[in-house]
Scaffold this motif. Structure first.
Motif, PDB file in Angstrom:
ATOM      1  N   GLY A   1      10.650 -34.617  22.950  1.00 45.92           N
ATOM      2  CA  GLY A   1       9.755 -33.474  22.718  1.00 45.92           C
ATOM      3  C   GLY A   1      10.149 -32.260  23.536  1.00 45.92           C
ATOM      4  O   GLY A   1      10.128 -31.123  23.046  1.00 45.92           O
ATOM      5  N   GLN A   2      10.523 -32.456  24.806  1.00 46.13           N
ATOM      6  CA  GLN A   2      10.952 -31.343  25.661  1.00 46.13           C
ATOM      7  C   GLN A   2      12.219 -30.694  25.118  1.00 46.13           C
ATOM      8  O   GLN A   2      12.363 -29.459  25.132  1.00 46.13           O
ATOM      9  CB  GLN A   2      11.179 -31.851  27.084  1.00 46.13           C
ATOM     10  N   THR A   3      13.147 -31.524  24.641  1.00 44.14           N
ATOM     11  CA  THR A   3      14.388 -30.994  24.068  1.00 44.14           C
ATOM     12  C   THR A   3      14.107 -30.157  22.818  1.00 44.14           C
ATOM     13  O   THR A   3      14.713 -29.093  22.599  1.00 44.14           O
ATOM     14  CB  THR A   3      15.344 -32.144  23.738  1.00 44.14           C
ATOM     15  N   ALA A   4      13.196 -30.608  21.979  1.00 41.76           N
ATOM     16  CA  ALA A   4      12.847 -29.863  20.767  1.00 41.76           C
ATOM     17  C   ALA A   4      12.224 -28.505  21.124  1.00 41.76           C
ATOM     18  O   ALA A   4      12.539 -27.482  20.504  1.00 41.76           O
ATOM     19  CB  ALA A   4      11.891 -30.692  19.909  1.00 41.76           C
ATOM     20  N   ASP A   5      11.327 -28.496  22.154  1.00 43.55           N
ATOM     21  CA  ASP A   5      10.725 -27.224  22.582  1.00 43.55           C
ATOM     22  C   ASP A   5      11.788 -26.262  23.111  1.00 43.55           C
ATOM     23  O   ASP A   5      11.752 -25.051  22.837  1.00 43.55           O
ATOM     24  CB  ASP A   5       9.674 -27.496  23.663  1.00 43.55           C
ATOM     25  N   GLU A   6      12.730 -26.782  23.879  1.00 44.82           N
ATOM     26  CA  GLU A   6      13.793 -25.944  24.437  1.00 44.82           C
ATOM     27  C   GLU A   6      14.670 -25.358  23.330  1.00 44.82           C
ATOM     28  O   GLU A   6      15.067 -24.191  23.362  1.00 44.82           O
ATOM     29  CB  GLU A   6      14.646 -26.794  25.391  1.00 44.82           C
ATOM     30  N   ARG A   7      14.936 -26.151  22.307  1.00 44.14           N
ATOM     31  CA  ARG A   7      15.747 -25.663  21.184  1.00 44.14           C
ATOM     32  C   ARG A   7      15.040 -24.543  20.433  1.00 44.14           C
ATOM     33  O   ARG A   7      15.659 -23.537  20.058  1.00 44.14           O
ATOM     34  CB  ARG A   7      16.053 -26.830  20.245  1.00 44.14           C
ATOM     35  N   GLU A   8      13.726 -24.678  20.214  1.00 42.07           N
ATOM     36  CA  GLU A   8      12.970 -23.635  19.520  1.00 42.07           C
ATOM     37  C   GLU A   8      12.950 -22.336  20.329  1.00 42.07           C
ATOM     38  O   GLU A   8      13.056 -21.226  19.783  1.00 42.07           O
ATOM     39  CB  GLU A   8      11.545 -24.116  19.253  1.00 42.07           C
ATOM     40  N   THR A   9      12.841 -22.453  21.663  1.00 45.76           N
ATOM     41  CA  THR A   9      12.851 -21.254  22.517  1.00 45.76           C
ATOM     42  C   THR A   9      14.184 -20.515  22.420  1.00 45.76           C
ATOM     43  O   THR A   9      14.235 -19.286  22.318  1.00 45.76           O
ATOM     44  CB  THR A   9      12.585 -21.649  23.977  1.00 45.76           C
ATOM     45  N   LEU A  10      15.290 -21.263  22.446  1.00 48.91           N
ATOM     46  CA  LEU A  10      16.616 -20.648  22.342  1.00 48.91           C
ATOM     47  C   LEU A  10      16.820 -19.995  20.972  1.00 48.91           C
ATOM     48  O   LEU A  10      17.445 -18.945  20.865  1.00 48.91           O
ATOM     49  CB  LEU A  10      17.698 -21.695  22.603  1.00 48.91           C
ATOM     50  N   ARG A  11      16.300 -20.627  19.916  1.00 49.83           N
ATOM     51  CA  ARG A  11      16.424 -20.025  18.579  1.00 49.83           C
ATOM     52  C   ARG A  11      15.640 -18.701  18.506  1.00 49.83           C
ATOM     53  O   ARG A  11      16.115 -17.719  17.914  1.00 49.83           O
ATOM     54  CB  ARG A  11      15.909 -21.006  17.533  1.00 49.83           C
ATOM     55  N   ALA A  12      14.445 -18.675  19.106  1.00 51.98           N
ATOM     56  CA  ALA A  12      13.667 -17.426  19.117  1.00 51.98           C
ATOM     57  C   ALA A  12      14.400 -16.331  19.892  1.00 51.98           C
ATOM     58  O   ALA A  12      14.436 -15.161  19.469  1.00 51.98           O
ATOM     59  CB  ALA A  12      12.288 -17.687  19.735  1.00 51.98           C
ATOM     60  N   LEU A  13      15.016 -16.692  21.033  1.00 54.12           N
ATOM     61  CA  LEU A  13      15.783 -15.717  21.807  1.00 54.12           C
ATOM     62  C   LEU A  13      16.980 -15.191  21.020  1.00 54.12           C
ATOM     63  O   LEU A  13      17.287 -13.995  21.037  1.00 54.12           O
ATOM     64  CB  LEU A  13      16.251 -16.358  23.123  1.00 54.12           C
ATOM     65  N   ALA A  14      17.655 -16.080  20.298  1.00 50.71           N
ATOM     66  CA  ALA A  14      18.803 -15.655  19.480  1.00 50.71           C
ATOM     67  C   ALA A  14      18.359 -14.706  18.374  1.00 50.71           C
ATOM     68  O   ALA A  14      19.025 -13.699  18.084  1.00 50.71           O
ATOM     69  CB  ALA A  14      19.505 -16.879  18.904  1.00 50.71           C
TER      70      ALA A  14
ATOM     71  N   VAL B   1      21.997 -25.809  22.695  1.00 51.46           N
ATOM     72  CA  VAL B   1      21.377 -26.487  21.549  1.00 51.46           C
ATOM     73  C   VAL B   1      22.253 -27.633  21.075  1.00 51.46           C
ATOM     74  O   VAL B   1      21.775 -28.734  20.753  1.00 51.46           O
ATOM     75  CB  VAL B   1      21.116 -25.472  20.422  1.00 51.46           C
ATOM     76  N   ALA B   2      23.586 -27.363  21.017  1.00 47.41           N
ATOM     77  CA  ALA B   2      24.500 -28.430  20.586  1.00 47.41           C
ATOM     78  C   ALA B   2      24.443 -29.622  21.537  1.00 47.41           C
ATOM     79  O   ALA B   2      24.430 -30.793  21.105  1.00 47.41           O
ATOM     80  CB  ALA B   2      25.923 -27.881  20.498  1.00 47.41           C
ATOM     81  N   GLU B   3      24.400 -29.311  22.862  1.00 49.13           N
ATOM     82  CA  GLU B   3      24.314 -30.407  23.834  1.00 49.13           C
ATOM     83  C   GLU B   3      23.003 -31.173  23.671  1.00 49.13           C
ATOM     84  O   GLU B   3      22.978 -32.410  23.739  1.00 49.13           O
ATOM     85  CB  GLU B   3      24.432 -29.846  25.250  1.00 49.13           C
ATOM     86  N   LEU B   4      21.895 -30.414  23.464  1.00 46.00           N
ATOM     87  CA  LEU B   4      20.605 -31.081  23.283  1.00 46.00           C
ATOM     88  C   LEU B   4      20.578 -31.926  22.019  1.00 46.00           C
ATOM     89  O   LEU B   4      20.018 -33.033  22.003  1.00 46.00           O
ATOM     90  CB  LEU B   4      19.487 -30.035  23.254  1.00 46.00           C
ATOM     91  N   GLU B   5      21.159 -31.365  20.927  1.00 46.30           N
ATOM     92  CA  GLU B   5      21.196 -32.153  19.689  1.00 46.30           C
ATOM     93  C   GLU B   5      22.009 -33.428  19.885  1.00 46.30           C
ATOM     94  O   GLU B   5      21.656 -34.501  19.382  1.00 46.30           O
ATOM     95  CB  GLU B   5      21.778 -31.301  18.563  1.00 46.30           C
ATOM     96  N   HIS B   6      23.134 -33.285  20.652  1.00 46.32           N
ATOM     97  CA  HIS B   6      23.934 -34.471  20.938  1.00 46.32           C
ATOM     98  C   HIS B   6      23.119 -35.463  21.770  1.00 46.32           C
ATOM     99  O   HIS B   6      23.149 -36.690  21.522  1.00 46.32           O
ATOM    100  CB  HIS B   6      25.206 -34.083  21.687  1.00 46.32           C
ATOM    101  N   GLY B   7      22.344 -34.944  22.764  1.00 47.54           N
ATOM    102  CA  GLY B   7      21.486 -35.818  23.567  1.00 47.54           C
ATOM    103  C   GLY B   7      20.404 -36.468  22.733  1.00 47.54           C
ATOM    104  O   GLY B   7      20.058 -37.651  22.929  1.00 47.54           O
ATOM    105  N   ILE B   8      19.823 -35.676  21.779  1.00 47.55           N
ATOM    106  CA  ILE B   8      18.790 -36.233  20.902  1.00 47.55           C
ATOM    107  C   ILE B   8      19.357 -37.382  20.080  1.00 47.55           C
ATOM    108  O   ILE B   8      18.714 -38.437  19.900  1.00 47.55           O
ATOM    109  CB  ILE B   8      18.210 -35.128  20.012  1.00 47.55           C
ATOM    110  N   ASP B   9      20.585 -37.129  19.553  1.00 44.48           N
ATOM    111  CA  ASP B   9      21.210 -38.210  18.773  1.00 44.48           C
ATOM    112  C   ASP B   9      21.381 -39.468  19.628  1.00 44.48           C
ATOM    113  O   ASP B   9      21.117 -40.595  19.170  1.00 44.48           O
ATOM    114  CB  ASP B   9      22.554 -37.747  18.241  1.00 44.48           C
ATOM    115  N   ALA B  10      21.822 -39.262  20.903  1.00 44.16           N
ATOM    116  CA  ALA B  10      21.998 -40.425  21.785  1.00 44.16           C
ATOM    117  C   ALA B  10      20.665 -41.092  22.074  1.00 44.16           C
ATOM    118  O   ALA B  10      20.549 -42.340  22.073  1.00 44.16           O
ATOM    119  CB  ALA B  10      22.661 -39.982  23.090  1.00 44.16           C
TER     120      ALA B  10
END
Length: 441
Positions: free
Chosen positions: A185-198, A123-132
């Protein structure tokens, strides 16, 4: 005498007893006094017979009641020990199963925690990618705005060639923007999936923790009952040895020194751990219960080697106790009697009162046929006046083994058993040992 005859004449009139032979007839005159003496003697003899018969009867009943009570108490104690051992085994199995389930749960929690950490890192990597991407998007949007402004200027200046180049650049910027929006959009979906798993992992870990606490509570109740049951068993055993003057700690130490083997079910639980065991943990409490049960087992072994049992069973009566008494042969007073006597039929079975080694089996002066058994803790038992001997010197016997039959050999006035207990050569009242075990066995 005449006055007494006159006084008794009213109740016992004079009678004559005629004795007739072939040649003559004689009579015996029974005066009232003579009749009174005969009547009084007859009544006294019958009263003495009734009293003696009652004493013998109640003595026999008391002896049978004592034996039945001892057998009942022994059966109850053995049954109680078996129940405690079964509870101990079940608690040990439950504790081991709970520990195994807890280990498996901890492994699963650790695996899930690793997955959560990996997800958080992703998630941190994706958020960093989203920021970029957002930064790149802003740059592209700024370039698009600039291109649109430039296009407007070119349109106003009617520069067709520049307009075409600017339109091509604008198309490329829009394609780049569409790609960035799809990636976002794909990154946001992946982040939501990881949050549900956590979240699911956290809930499962809470469920496992609750299950482990319930298992601990149940184990605590089981161990508390076992500890109370073992304590209830140890206290009377310890008091039994203390009553007869044998220090329980010293007795257990001697038995433990000569009893090296240990039952597998009483072996302490060994758990692989990187730290020390919790004093209140299941493993520590289980080992504490096992140690207490091992102590009960040592007490059982010590009791089998200590003369707490009766040497005769049923059909006998105790005729003489321990201490000073009148000599039954000479009649002299103050003679010390070093044991207890039981009378019964000739040949009545005599049993060893504890496990030990026969050190004498033969005739000895006033004891007649005598068997001496050497037990642990410096204790000897003597069985005298036997009619028959069924053991030999050097033979190892157990409690309850027949060693001979009751007789009247040696310095004896009738068929009986003379039984002695000697500690370090000093006579001890055998009833002290017998009564100490009445409330235990």
């Amino acid at each position: 005498m005449d006055q007494l005859n006159t006084a008794l004449e009213r109740y016992l009139p004079e009678k004559r007893l005629f004795l007739r032979s072939e040649t003559s007839t004689r009579f015996v005159r029974l005066r009232p006094v003579a009749q009174g003496v005969i009547l009084t003697g007859t009544v006294a003899y019958m009263s003495w017979s009734v009293v003696a018969t009652s004493v013998l009867f109640f003595g026999l009943v008391g002896s049978n009641d004592l034996r039945v009570s001892a057998e009942r108490e022994q059966s109850y104690f053995e049954t109680r020990l078996n129940e405690i051992a079964a509870q101990r085994d079940r608690a040990t199995e439950d504790a081991q199963a709970a520990h195994l389930r807890y280990s498996e749960a901890m492994d699963r929690v650790a695996t899930m925690q690793g997955m959560v950490l990996e997800g958080e890192q992703r998630v941190a990597e994706l958020e960093h990618g989203i920021d970029a991407l957002q930064s790149s998007l802003r740059s592209v949007m700024d370039a698009r705005d600039g291109a649109q402004a430039r296009l407007a200027e070119l349109e106003a200046a009617d520069a067709n060639a520049e307009l075409i180049r600017t339109g091509q650049q604008l198309a490329e910027v829009e394609q780049t923007l569409d790609f960035l929006m799809a990636a976002l959009g794909q990154t946001a979906d992946e982040r939501e999936t990881l949050r549900a798993l956590a979240d699911n992992t956290a809930r499962h870990a809470d469920h496992l923790a609750l299950e482990y606490r319930l298992i601990q509570d149940r184990n605590t109740r089981i161990f508390t009952q076992l500890e109370q049951a073992v304590e209830t068993s140890i206290v009377p055993l310890s008091e039994m040895f203390r009553t007869v003057g044998l220090p329980p700690e010293q007795i257990l130490q001697q038995v433990r020194a000569g009893y090296q083997t240990r039952e597998a079910s009483l072996t302490p639980i060994s758990v692989s751990t990187s730290g020390t065991l919790d004093p209140q943990g299941d493993e520590s409490r289980a080992n504490s219960v096992l140690a207490a049960l091992a102590e009960v087992d040592l007490y059982r072994i010590a009791a089998e080697r200590t003369p707490f049992a009766l040497p005769v069973n049923g059909g006998v009566r105790r005729t003489s106790g321990f201490g000073a008494r009148r000599d039954p042969i000479t009649g002299s007073r103050g003679r010390m009697h070093n044991g207890v006597d039981w009378a019964g039929p000739r040949g009545t079975a005599i049993h060893a009162t504890a496990g030990g080694t026969v050190t004498h089996a033969g005739r000895q002066s006033g004891f007649g046929n005598l068997v001496i058994i050497q037990h642990d803790f410096g204790i000897e038992t003597y069985y005298a006046h036997l009619h028959s001997i069924n053991v030999r010197e050097g033979q190892r016997v157990s409690r309850g083994d027949r060693i001979g039959g009751m007789g009247t050999t040696g310095r004896s006035t009738g068929v009986h058993l003379h039984y002695e207990i000697r500690v370090s050569g000093r006579p001890i009242n055998p009833l002290t040992y017998i009564r100490a075990a009445q409330n235990v066995f």
